[in-house]
Design an enzyme around this catalytic site. Structure first.
Site, mmCIF file in Angstrom:
data_model
loop_
_atom_site.group_PDB
_atom_site.id
_atom_site.type_symbol
_atom_site.label_atom_id
_atom_site.label_comp_id
_atom_site.label_asym_id
_atom_site.label_seq_id
_atom_site.Cartn_x
_atom_site.Cartn_y
_atom_site.Cartn_z
ATOM 1 N N MET A 26 13.237 55.868 -53.665
ATOM 2 C CA MET A 26 14.204 55.173 -52.588
ATOM 3 C C MET A 26 15.536 55.314 -53.123
ATOM 4 O O MET A 26 15.789 55.464 -54.401
ATOM 5 C CB MET A 26 13.620 54.020 -52.001
ATOM 6 C CG MET A 26 12.402 54.259 -51.261
ATOM 7 S SD MET A 26 11.694 52.177 -50.714
ATOM 8 C CE MET A 26 13.003 51.912 -49.458
ATOM 9 N N HIS A 27 16.658 55.024 -52.210
ATOM 10 C CA HIS A 27 17.936 54.709 -52.531
ATOM 11 C C HIS A 27 18.651 55.870 -53.255
ATOM 12 O O HIS A 27 20.088 55.419 -53.276
ATOM 13 C CB HIS A 27 17.850 53.308 -53.608
ATOM 14 C CG HIS A 27 16.811 52.292 -53.031
ATOM 15 N ND1 HIS A 27 17.050 51.434 -52.161
ATOM 16 C CD2 HIS A 27 15.928 51.884 -53.993
ATOM 17 C CE1 HIS A 27 16.147 50.783 -52.065
ATOM 18 N NE2 HIS A 27 15.494 50.674 -53.131
ATOM 19 N N ASP A 75 8.815 55.585 -50.916
ATOM 20 C CA ASP A 75 7.680 55.733 -51.728
ATOM 21 C C ASP A 75 6.783 54.385 -51.569
ATOM 22 O O ASP A 75 5.448 54.559 -51.295
ATOM 23 C CB ASP A 75 7.840 55.906 -53.094
ATOM 24 C CG ASP A 75 8.970 55.021 -53.781
ATOM 25 O OD1 ASP A 75 9.435 54.177 -53.156
ATOM 26 O OD2 ASP A 75 9.385 55.116 -55.033
#
Length: 492
Positions: A78-79, A237
């Site tokens: 992520m991110h 995830d």
């Protein structure tokens, strides 16, 4: 029918082939490098992801009837900030979730814009790993590149874009950008203004199980896929891992002990904790979840074993940690190798050992690493408990969860029952399940996990050992506040 699940991780991509009954037919993986251009920075070349995914798919389907492949679903780290220009060229290496360069931007968002406002706009406050602070950093430090941004993506969305040509994301992954009104399930106009982003630079939003497109014909031909393979939006995830471990429904919990560590609590309703130490995100099943994330979990043990002890035989280093030593060690370890997210939100936090004496052994320090990660994860559990969330049991997955010793430590530090899934392929398995739902194999994500996810056993806390760890945890909680100013001084 067959479904491909993609787990786009930090150090490797894992791909699996699942049939409609949930049986995993084959698993392959491909590693790719991390880039650390400065201390505390973490980047990756998105082209390496594409190479790994394409090469992995070819091997994955080499021995199967490719005509049976119906769908693909991805769970991804992520991110991460992936930016493309108007010609779809990647403008710079992706800035990853565990990158700590955005301290100033994070402080600006939290302290100038204000935590209350951020929570109002998105349901969350700013953390250094989130995508919005990275955009502000890029605007300040790379203004020429920032001005050329045409598309802003997350890592797994770049994979989907290369597969389908469709510019998309899902609500669970978008929740971690600090650009999404999570409760309203739409881009936050106020956050776009603050970050100087136009909505057309952001992808269209989908539920994780929704189909966004089909694999491009020329790519399908090159990979050996049929030309009608559907691709679902996929998930971040942790949401994908939650699906893969059956964590859907109010109060269900999953602990993921991977490179990072997360505690994921599914919820039917949107809610936030008073200090915003937990993330309030959308879930891949169409509902919501609370999540606490520590940046270094199993990676702490990998660092200790690989870089300090100099071994890949992790199990051999745990054999001297006998049951009588658990809960009685005098060495403590703070697991902040990359700073920390929940609950401290401090990119300048640092890792350290404390409490060593002349009789301290390597086994004592190894035990301290395992316990320190468990204590760090309990911090997030305590934040959930403070909200009135009563977690009595949890699934546990991730590479670190393969260690019986570490599971025993975790169940007693948390003082909850831990359940072990039959299929230990969290995000990839979750991605394949989402694809199956999107292709109509199941009516909903919750129906799919109820039928597909099975368990093999459980770990239960021992009251005496749990009491010993309760006392140790109280000591652990005093360490970060005592050392915070020192960490900040030595990190300047």
């Amino acid at each position: 029918m067959l479904y491909i699940g993609i787990d786009l991780g930090t150090s490797a991509v894992k791909l699996l082939l699942m049939d409609e009954k949930g049986k995993i037919c084959k698993i392959v993986s491909r590693e790719y490098p991390l880039i650390f251009p400065h201390p505390g920075w973490s980047e990756q070349d998105p082209a390496k992801w594409i190479e790994a995914v394409e090469d992995g798919i070819k091997e994955l389907i080499a021995d199967c009837d490719a005509a049976q492949i119906a769908g693909i679903g991805a769970g991804g780290q992520m991110h991460g900030l992936v930016v493309l220009d108007e010609d779809d060229n990647v403008l710079r290496p992706a800035i990853l979730w565990n990158d700590g360069r955005t301290g100033e931007e994070t402080d600006y968002l939290n302290d100038v814009i204000g935590r209350d406002k951020l929570s109002e706009y998105t349901g969350n406050i700013a953390f250094a790993g989130f995508t919005a602070p990275k955009l502000l950093w890029m605007e300040k430090h790379e203004p020429e590149l920032f001005a050329r941004i045409s598309k802003i993506m997350l890592p797994k969305d770049y994979i989907n874009y290369m597969l389908t040509g469709v510019f998309s994301t899902d609500y669970s992954d978008a929740s971690g950008m600090l650009l999404l009104d999570v409760k309203g399930r739409k881009w936050s106009s106020r956050m776009l203004e603050i970050c100087h982003v136009r909505e057309e630079q952001l992808p269209r939003l989908y539920e994780s199980y929704e189909i966004v497109g089909t694999v491009r014909k020329e790519l399908a031909s090159r990979l050996g896929l049929p030309d009608n393979v559907k691709v679902c939006a996929g998930a971040g995830d942790n949401a994908a891992a939650a699906v893969g471990t059956g964590v859907c429904g109010n109060g269900a919990c999953n602990i993921s002990l991977g490179t990072s560590g997360t505690i994921f609590i599914s919820s039917d309703e949107f809610s936030t904790d008073s200090g915003n130490s937990l993330h309030a995100f959308a879930h891949a099943d169409g509902y919501y979840h609370l999540m606490g994330c520590m940046l270094s979990a199993a990676s702490c043990n990998k660092w200790w074993m690989d870089e300090i002890i100099g071994t890949k035989d992790y199990a051999s280093q745990q054999k001297d940690i006998t049951p009588d030593k658990l809960g009685r060690g005098h060495v403590y370890y703070l697991p902040y190798l990359m700073g920390e997210r929940a609950p401290h939100n401090d990119p300048l936090a640092r890792s350290c050992f404390i409490g060593m004496t002349m009789d301290s052994t390597r086994a004592d320090m190894t035990q301290a690493v395992l316990e320190g990660v468990a204590f760090g994860m309990r911090d997030s559990l305590e934040a959930a408990r403070a909200m009135g969330v009563n977690v009595r049991s949890s699934m546990i997955c991730g590479g670190g969860a393969q260690s019986p010793l570490w599971r025993k430590i975790f169940t007693n530090v948390m003082n909850i029952t831990l359940t072990i899934p039959e299929t230990e392929q969290g995000p990839g398995y979750g991605g394949a399940i989402l694809a199956a739902v999107g292709c109509g194999e199941y009516e909903s994500v919750r129906q799919a996990v109820a039928e597909l996810v099975r368990v093999t056993g459980s770990e239960n806390p021992d009251p005496e050992l749990a009491a010993l760890y309760e006392e140790k945890y109280r000591n652990y909680r005093r360490l970060y506040p005592a050392l915070k100013d020192i960490f900040h001084d030595i990190s300047k």
